[in-house]
Design an enzyme around this catalytic site. Structure first.
Site, PDB file in Angstrom:
ATOM      1  N   ALA A  16       0.822  -1.208   0.000  1.00  0.00           N
ATOM      2  CA  ALA A  16       0.000   0.000   0.000  1.00  0.00           C
ATOM      3  C   ALA A  16       0.858   1.262   0.000  1.00  0.00           C
ATOM      4  CB  ALA A  16      -0.935  -0.014   1.207  1.00  0.00           C
ATOM      5  N   SER A  43       3.324  -7.644   3.295  1.00  0.00           N
ATOM      6  CA  SER A  43       3.255  -7.765   1.828  1.00  0.00           C
ATOM      7  C   SER A  43       4.326  -8.701   1.304  1.00  0.00           C
ATOM      8  CB  SER A  43       3.427  -6.383   1.176  1.00  0.00           C
ATOM      9  OG  SER A  43       2.417  -5.513   1.597  1.00  0.00           O
ATOM     10  N   ALA A  44       5.536  -8.582   1.853  1.00  0.00           N
ATOM     11  CA  ALA A  44       6.651  -9.390   1.344  1.00  0.00           C
ATOM     12  C   ALA A  44       6.466 -10.874   1.659  1.00  0.00           C
ATOM     13  CB  ALA A  44       7.962  -8.890   1.926  1.00  0.00           C
ATOM     14  N   GLN A  47       1.816 -15.196  -0.017  1.00  0.00           N
ATOM     15  CA  GLN A  47       2.148 -16.414  -0.762  1.00  0.00           C
ATOM     16  C   GLN A  47       1.228 -16.622  -1.954  1.00  0.00           C
ATOM     17  OE1 GLN A  47       2.148 -19.682   2.032  1.00  0.00           O
ATOM     18  NE2 GLN A  47       3.947 -18.926   3.114  1.00  0.00           N
ATOM     19  N   GLY A  48      -0.096 -16.672  -1.700  1.00  0.00           N
ATOM     20  CA  GLY A  48      -1.052 -17.103  -2.729  1.00  0.00           C
ATOM     21  C   GLY A  48      -1.016 -16.238  -3.969  1.00  0.00           C
ATOM     22  N   GLU A 114      -8.436 -20.446  -5.102  1.00  0.00           N
ATOM     23  CA  GLU A 114      -8.346 -20.518  -3.637  1.00  0.00           C
ATOM     24  C   GLU A 114      -9.735 -20.586  -3.038  1.00  0.00           C
ATOM     25  OE1 GLU A 114      -5.967 -17.239  -2.274  1.00  0.00           O
ATOM     26  OE2 GLU A 114      -4.110 -18.311  -2.654  1.00  0.00           O
ATOM     27  N   HIS A 230      -5.919 -17.583  10.041  1.00  0.00           N
ATOM     28  CA  HIS A 230      -5.592 -18.584   9.026  1.00  0.00           C
ATOM     29  C   HIS A 230      -5.500 -19.929   9.729  1.00  0.00           C
ATOM     30  CE1 HIS A 230      -3.756 -20.599   5.661  1.00  0.00           C
ATOM     31  NE2 HIS A 230      -3.918 -19.513   4.915  1.00  0.00           N
ATOM     32  N   ARG A 276     -11.996 -20.079   5.602  1.00  0.00           N
ATOM     33  CA  ARG A 276     -10.907 -20.069   6.581  1.00  0.00           C
ATOM     34  C   ARG A 276     -11.399 -20.089   8.025  1.00  0.00           C
ATOM     35  NH1 ARG A 276      -6.615 -15.828   3.819  1.00  0.00           N
ATOM     36  NH2 ARG A 276      -5.936 -17.347   2.288  1.00  0.00           N
ATOM     37  N   HIS A 334      -4.172 -13.521  11.168  1.00  0.00           N
ATOM     38  CA  HIS A 334      -3.659 -13.386   9.799  1.00  0.00           C
ATOM     39  C   HIS A 334      -3.953 -12.033   9.175  1.00  0.00           C
ATOM     40  CE1 HIS A 334      -2.178 -14.831   6.008  1.00  0.00           C
ATOM     41  NE2 HIS A 334      -3.339 -14.667   5.405  1.00  0.00           N
ATOM     42  N   GLU A 358      -3.933  -2.406   4.889  1.00  0.00           N
ATOM     43  CA  GLU A 358      -4.554  -3.167   5.988  1.00  0.00           C
ATOM     44  C   GLU A 358      -4.880  -2.310   7.210  1.00  0.00           C
ATOM     45  OE1 GLU A 358      -2.719  -7.002   6.636  1.00  0.00           O
ATOM     46  OE2 GLU A 358      -3.843  -7.294   8.488  1.00  0.00           O
ATOM     47  N   ARG A 369     -12.301 -11.364   4.950  1.00  0.00           N
ATOM     48  CA  ARG A 369     -11.679 -11.061   3.648  1.00  0.00           C
ATOM     49  C   ARG A 369     -11.627 -12.299   2.758  1.00  0.00           C
ATOM     50  NH1 ARG A 369      -5.759 -11.511   2.013  1.00  0.00           N
ATOM     51  NH2 ARG A 369      -5.825 -12.974   3.739  1.00  0.00           N
ATOM     52  N   LEU A 375      -3.629  -7.698  -1.150  1.00  0.00           N
ATOM     53  CA  LEU A 375      -2.584  -7.021  -1.937  1.00  0.00           C
ATOM     54  C   LEU A 375      -3.264  -6.159  -3.000  1.00  0.00           C
ATOM     55  CD1 LEU A 375       0.045  -9.867  -2.519  1.00  0.00           C
ATOM     56  CD2 LEU A 375       0.288  -7.860  -1.050  1.00  0.00           C
TER      57      LEU A 375
HETATM   58  C1  LIG Z   1       2.122 -14.866   5.544  1.00  0.00           C
HETATM   59  C2  LIG Z   1       1.113 -14.006   4.835  1.00  0.00           C
HETATM   60  C3  LIG Z   1       0.619 -14.398   3.601  1.00  0.00           C
HETATM   61  C4  LIG Z   1      -0.297 -13.587   2.911  1.00  0.00           C
HETATM   62  N1  LIG Z   1      -0.711 -13.945   1.653  1.00  0.00           N
HETATM   63  C5  LIG Z   1      -1.498 -13.087   0.937  1.00  0.00           C
HETATM   64  C6  LIG Z   1      -1.810 -13.345  -0.421  1.00  0.00           C
HETATM   65  O1  LIG Z   1      -1.383 -14.331  -1.008  1.00  0.00           O
HETATM   66  N2  LIG Z   1      -2.596 -12.437  -1.080  1.00  0.00           N
HETATM   67  C7  LIG Z   1      -3.082 -11.305  -0.484  1.00  0.00           C
HETATM   68  O2  LIG Z   1      -3.782 -10.529  -1.116  1.00  0.00           O
HETATM   69  N3  LIG Z   1      -2.779 -11.041   0.815  1.00  0.00           N
HETATM   70  C8  LIG Z   1      -1.995 -11.887   1.522  1.00  0.00           C
HETATM   71  N4  LIG Z   1      -1.681 -11.595   2.827  1.00  0.00           N
HETATM   72  C9  LIG Z   1      -2.173 -10.339   3.403  1.00  0.00           C
HETATM   73  C10 LIG Z   1      -1.379  -9.191   2.819  1.00  0.00           C
HETATM   74  O3  LIG Z   1      -0.026  -9.570   2.684  1.00  0.00           O
HETATM   75  C11 LIG Z   1      -1.451  -7.938   3.693  1.00  0.00           C
HETATM   76  O4  LIG Z   1      -2.768  -7.678   4.059  1.00  0.00           O
HETATM   77  C12 LIG Z   1      -0.948  -6.733   2.914  1.00  0.00           C
HETATM   78  O5  LIG Z   1       0.302  -7.032   2.358  1.00  0.00           O
HETATM   79  C13 LIG Z   1      -0.844  -5.507   3.799  1.00  0.00           C
HETATM   80  O6  LIG Z   1      -0.136  -4.519   3.066  1.00  0.00           O
HETATM   81  P1  LIG Z   1       0.140  -3.113   3.738  1.00  0.00           P
HETATM   82  O7  LIG Z   1       0.980  -2.358   2.764  1.00  0.00           O
HETATM   83  O8  LIG Z   1      -1.120  -2.532   4.193  1.00  0.00           O
HETATM   84  O9  LIG Z   1       0.992  -3.466   5.055  1.00  0.00           O
HETATM   85  P2  LIG Z   1       2.406  -4.183   5.187  1.00  0.00           P
HETATM   86  O10 LIG Z   1       2.774  -4.901   3.954  1.00  0.00           O
HETATM   87  O11 LIG Z   1       2.399  -4.959   6.452  1.00  0.00           O
HETATM   88  O12 LIG Z   1       3.412  -2.962   5.351  1.00  0.00           O
HETATM   89  C14 LIG Z   1       3.399  -2.165   6.517  1.00  0.00           C
HETATM   90  C15 LIG Z   1       4.655  -1.339   6.543  1.00  0.00           C
HETATM   91  O13 LIG Z   1       4.557  -0.331   7.534  1.00  0.00           O
HETATM   92  C16 LIG Z   1       5.753  -0.307   8.312  1.00  0.00           C
HETATM   93  N5  LIG Z   1       5.394   0.234   9.617  1.00  0.00           N
HETATM   94  C17 LIG Z   1       4.457  -0.207  10.483  1.00  0.00           C
HETATM   95  N6  LIG Z   1       4.377   0.597  11.549  1.00  0.00           N
HETATM   96  C18 LIG Z   1       5.310   1.568  11.367  1.00  0.00           C
HETATM   97  C19 LIG Z   1       5.718   2.692  12.132  1.00  0.00           C
HETATM   98  N7  LIG Z   1       5.131   3.000  13.302  1.00  0.00           N
HETATM   99  N8  LIG Z   1       6.712   3.472  11.654  1.00  0.00           N
HETATM  100  C20 LIG Z   1       7.311   3.182  10.471  1.00  0.00           C
HETATM  101  N9  LIG Z   1       6.948   2.146   9.694  1.00  0.00           N
HETATM  102  C21 LIG Z   1       5.965   1.344  10.136  1.00  0.00           C
HETATM  103  C22 LIG Z   1       6.211  -1.746   8.315  1.00  0.00           C
HETATM  104  O14 LIG Z   1       7.578  -1.830   8.635  1.00  0.00           O
HETATM  105  C23 LIG Z   1       5.906  -2.123   6.858  1.00  0.00           C
HETATM  106  O15 LIG Z   1       6.919  -1.679   6.009  1.00  0.00           O
HETATM  107  C24 LIG Z   1      -0.770 -12.393   3.513  1.00  0.00           C
HETATM  108  C25 LIG Z   1      -0.289 -12.017   4.771  1.00  0.00           C
HETATM  109  C26 LIG Z   1       0.646 -12.801   5.425  1.00  0.00           C
HETATM  110  C27 LIG Z   1       1.151 -12.353   6.755  1.00  0.00           C
END
Ligand SMILES: Cc1cc2nc3c(=O)[nH]c(=O)nc-3n(C[C@H](O)[C@H](O)[C@H](O)COP(=O)(O)OP(=O)(O)OC[C@H]3O[C@@H](n4cnc5c(N)ncnc54)[C@H](O)[C@@H]3O)c2cc1C
Length: 482
Positions: A16, A43-44, A47-48, A114, A230, A276, A334, A358, A369, A375
């Site tokens: 995001a 995000s990193a 898997q799916g 899925e 999960h 799930r 999850h 998220e 969800r 993602l």
């Molecule tokens: C193991 C796993 C598998 C998944 N598989 C899937 C999938 O296949 N498909 C799918 O759609 N979703 C999947 N999800 C869910 C999805 O990955 C997440 O919902 C999504 O990536 C969230 O993205 P985001 O950018 O909102 O947050 P994130 O990717 O979690 O990024 C948050 C960022 O904010 C930073 N941050 C947080 N707090 C602070 C702070 N106070 N100060 C500075 N930096 C901060 C963190 O370091 C990080 O860089 C999975 C999740 C997990 C855990």
């Protein structure tokens, strides 16, 4: 165009935050993140993959319908339609940014299926390394982008407010030094709350810090009670557990109890591929009865190193070769459907403060969800918000004094671990009034000791107020059968 004096600050280097920052060109952006190298995001770890109706026999309407069913019709319908309709363009945009999705022998994008999806529509990269591929490509684009200044190694632990508007952030570096950064706008893209639970698939940094910060600044929250569990994380000691992707059950892996009996037999018509929350509750019930649950993937054919490299590596690292032995599994926190309440563009109730991904809740996921929609939401929502902010004139900064709203001190480690265990016990896959009340009282008593207790108190309050089961929120005491 906007005033160029002050940058926009984006907090978070996941899908995001990266998508938001890229879409803001040419407005200057400071992207602040805890990690130096882009790691540490959920995000990193994804898997799916990413859901998109790309098959000619599929449609955005079908994707939207599946999203609404998964979300127990608690979703914002307009947001769901926007998400499903925008998915194919999001995939095309990601490809343009350098994400290389897996293709079949004919050269077409491989579409996985899925749980909860009525069609094969999951686009993936590197087998089960979809999130890593996405973050790697977007981070490379951000590093090239002249308008984005990346700063890692900082925790944003305060918001600056001037005349009721968010006007910047306060950061704390690894040596504990504070710095104030004034900004025209602040975007929180800080991810979810999974790491507040004793068992989670999330990284340790998914601790709800951004949500806590937004709440401290007075931003409204929405749907905080809805947490997805999960059913199959690897059941090994520890807090942040490796996820065993649902795609393995799609490929034939089966859950069984300690006696070798099929766990999901007679529980749900979809068996191992039931929603799930249904599978997670069944696994949790077996554990509550003193048993252990196993996922037998030894019958899954094919090239594990190509299809499931992430799962294979994680299991082997813990001494389990999934090609040869059944894996012990446990439910794990999850995904958070709730978060800071936003409108369709990511505006929170506090002027100048936006949220995306998220940490935000615009209602798209409803009460549960649909797999592989998050993602997608991060990418689409980030691009929408970035473009909006790049093209929105902002008034010149006010002249009033700056005030810092702090997230506050963290709980000491022992109390934090106890809080994680408490939430797992009281606010996990199965909930009931007395346990929620008792946990809320503990958190209320700890509220002055650390921000995590205040955040947990807010989550527990929402869980107590929703007295009937809906989606992922399962009330054992007053719950109605699904
Ligand atoms: C193991 C796993 C598998 C998944 N598989 C899937 C999938 O296949 N498909 C799918 O759609 N979703 C999947 N999800 C869910 C999805 O990955 C997440 O919902 C999504 O990536 C969230 O993205 P985001 O950018 O909102 O947050 P994130 O990717 O979690 O990024 C948050 C960022 O904010 C930073 N941050 C947080 N707090 C602070 C702070 N106070 N100060 C500075 N930096 C901060 C963190 O370091 C990080 O860089 C999975 C999740 C997990 C855990």
């Amino acid at each position: 165009m906007r005033h160029a004096q002050l940058p926009i600050v984006v907090v978070g280097g996941g899908a995001a935050g990266l998508a938001t920052a890229l879409a803001m060109a040419p407005a200057p952006v400071r992207l602040l993140c805890r990690a130096h190298d882009g790691r540490g995001s959920a995000s990193a770890l994804a898997q799916g993959g990413i859901a998109a109706a790309l098959d000619p026999r599929d449609s955005a309407a079908a994707h939207a319908a599946d999203t609404l069913i998964a979300g127990a019709q608690h979703n914002d319908v307009a947001m769901v339609q926007w998400l499903a309709a925008g998915a194919p363009a999001a995939i095309a945009w990601l490809q343009a940014q350098g994400v290389v999705f897996d293709r079949d022998a004919q050269g077409c994008l491989q579409l996985g299926r899925e749980g909860g999806h009525s069609a094969a529509r999951i686009v993936h990269a590197g087998g089960d390394a979809s999130g890593a591929a996405l973050v790697h490509a977007l981070r490379a684009r951000v590093q090239e982008a002249a308008h984005v200044q990346w700063r890692g190694g900082v925790d944003v632990d305060g918001l600056l407010l001037r005349e009721g508007c968010v006007a910047g952030v306060r950061t704390r570096d690894e040596r504990g030094r504070h710095e104030r950064i004034e900004a025209s706008t602040v975007v929180l893209a800080t991810g979810g709350i999974g790491a507040l639970y004793a068992r989670t698939s999330n990284p340790p940094g998914a601790d709800g810090a951004g949500l806590a910060l937004g709440l401290a600044a007075g931003a409204a929250a929405r749907d905080l009670e809805f947490v997805q569990f999960h059913p199959t994380a690897l059941d090994v000691p520890g807090h942040c557990l490796p996820l065993i992707t649902e795609a393995l059950r799609g490929a034939g892996a089966r859950l069984h109890d300690g006696g070798g009996h099929a766990l999901m037999a007679g529980v749900h018509p979809l068996g191992d591929l039931a929603p799930r929350d249904v599978v997670a509750r069944r696994v949790a019930a077996e554990q509550a009865a003193g048993g252990r649950v196993w996922l037998d993937a030894t019958g899954v054919d094919g090239d594990w190193a190509r299809r499931f490299p992430t799962v294979l590596a994680a299991c082997c690292a813990h001494g389990f070769d999934p090609r040869r032995v059944a894996l012990p599994v446990t439910p794990a926190a999850h995904f958070h459907m709730g978060g800071l309440a936003t409108d369709a563009d990511g505006r929170t109730s506090v002027p100048g403060l936006y949220a995306v991904g998220e940490v935000a809740c615009n209602g798209v996921h409803g009460a549960n969800r649909l797999a592989s929609n998050s993602l997608l939401e991060g990418v689409l929502g980030g691009r929408r918000l970035g473009e909006l902010l790049a093209n929105t004139p902002v008034p010149a900064p006010g002249s009033g004094p700056l005030r810092v709203v702090e997230r506050g001190e963290s709980l000491p480690p022992a109390q934090l671990a106890a809080l994680h265990a408490l939430l797992w016990q009281a606010a996990g896959p199965v909930r009931e009034a007395r346990a929620l009340r008792d946990a809320w009282r503990v958190c209320a008593a700890l509220a002055e000791a650390g921000w995590q207790a205040r955040l947990a108190k807010a989550l527990l309050r929402a869980m107590r107020l929703r007295r009937h089961s809906l989606g992922a929120h399962w009330r054992q005491d007053r719950g109605c059968p699904r």
